[in-house]
Scaffold this motif. Structure first.
Motif, PDB file in Angstrom:
ATOM      1  N   ASP A   6       0.871  -1.169   0.000  1.00  0.00           N
ATOM      2  CA  ASP A   6       0.000   0.000   0.000  1.00  0.00           C
ATOM      3  C   ASP A   6       0.912   1.224   0.000  1.00  0.00           C
ATOM      4  N   ASP A   8      -0.385   4.839   0.780  1.00  0.00           N
ATOM      5  CA  ASP A   8      -0.835   5.824   1.758  1.00  0.00           C
ATOM      6  C   ASP A   8      -0.672   5.280   3.175  1.00  0.00           C
ATOM      7  N   GLY A   9       0.066   6.035   3.990  1.00  0.00           N
ATOM      8  CA  GLY A   9       0.329   5.612   5.352  1.00  0.00           C
ATOM      9  C   GLY A   9       1.526   4.678   5.460  1.00  0.00           C
ATOM     10  N   HIS A  12       4.193   7.375   2.576  1.00  0.00           N
ATOM     11  CA  HIS A  12       4.018   8.782   2.942  1.00  0.00           C
ATOM     12  C   HIS A  12       2.872   8.865   3.958  1.00  0.00           C
ATOM     13  N   GLU A  14      -0.639   9.592   5.855  1.00  0.00           N
ATOM     14  CA  GLU A  14      -2.042   9.489   5.423  1.00  0.00           C
ATOM     15  C   GLU A  14      -2.881  10.264   6.421  1.00  0.00           C
ATOM     16  N   PRO A  15      -3.607  11.264   6.011  1.00  0.00           N
ATOM     17  CA  PRO A  15      -3.696  11.784   4.642  1.00  0.00           C
ATOM     18  C   PRO A  15      -2.465  12.622   4.300  1.00  0.00           C
ATOM     19  N   CYS A  16      -2.245  12.775   3.019  1.00  0.00           N
ATOM     20  CA  CYS A  16      -1.096  13.548   2.540  1.00  0.00           C
ATOM     21  C   CYS A  16      -1.605  14.600   1.560  1.00  0.00           C
ATOM     22  N   TYR A  17      -1.748  15.809   2.054  1.00  0.00           N
ATOM     23  CA  TYR A  17      -2.270  16.892   1.220  1.00  0.00           C
ATOM     24  C   TYR A  17      -1.156  17.691   0.544  1.00  0.00           C
ATOM     25  N   LEU A  22       4.689  13.322  -0.694  1.00  0.00           N
ATOM     26  CA  LEU A  22       4.366  12.015  -1.274  1.00  0.00           C
ATOM     27  C   LEU A  22       5.637  11.186  -1.458  1.00  0.00           C
ATOM     28  N   SER A  45      -2.368  -0.702  -3.285  1.00  0.00           N
ATOM     29  CA  SER A  45      -2.803   0.658  -2.988  1.00  0.00           C
ATOM     30  C   SER A  45      -3.961   1.079  -3.888  1.00  0.00           C
ATOM     31  N   THR A  46      -4.796   1.966  -3.391  1.00  0.00           N
ATOM     32  CA  THR A  46      -5.873   2.505  -4.229  1.00  0.00           C
ATOM     33  C   THR A  46      -5.316   3.308  -5.404  1.00  0.00           C
ATOM     34  N   TRP A  47      -4.049   3.651  -5.368  1.00  0.00           N
ATOM     35  CA  TRP A  47      -3.421   4.335  -6.496  1.00  0.00           C
ATOM     36  C   TRP A  47      -3.556   3.514  -7.772  1.00  0.00           C
TER      37      TRP A  47
END
Length: 104
Positions: A6, A8-9, A12, A14-17, A22, A45-47
């Motif tokens: 994964d 995110d988290g 980098h 999570e969340p990463c604005y 990133l 990952s959802t990426w």
């Protein structure tokens, strides 16, 4: 051996604005993976829903990118596994394992 990765988290916060943050941990992961040359990677990952496998590989150093062997399918295509397992990410990994011939 397969690492289901994964982003995110893991690579980098999570969340990463902040785009500058990133993949700030990617180099650490790559250093560890270089010590374990037999590990192959499947992106969970959802990426993977918005980026092609080729695009995802380009995020990594060339020697690590060549070890990325695929992405997990969407749990939506395997909702029966979510009913059995109860967790979407677990169901996606289980679906990948069932359709893959790779030993894990």
């Amino acid at each position: 051996m397969i690492l289901f990765l994964d982003f995110d988290g893991v690579l980098h916060p999570e969340p990463c604005y902040d785009e500058a943050k990133l993949f700030t941990c990617l180099s650490r992961l790559e250093q560890v993976l270089r010590e374990f040359a037999s590990v192959r990677i499947v992106i969970s990952s959802t990426w993977r829903e918005k980026h092609s496998l080729s695009d995802l590989r380009r995020l990594f150093s060339a020697d690590i990118a060549e070890r990325i062997i695929g992405v997990t399918p969407s749990w939506r295509d395997h909702s029966e596994l979510v009913d059995i397992i109860g967790y979407q990410r677990h169901a996606e990994i289980e679906a990948w394992l069932r359709q893959s011939e790779s030993p894990w």
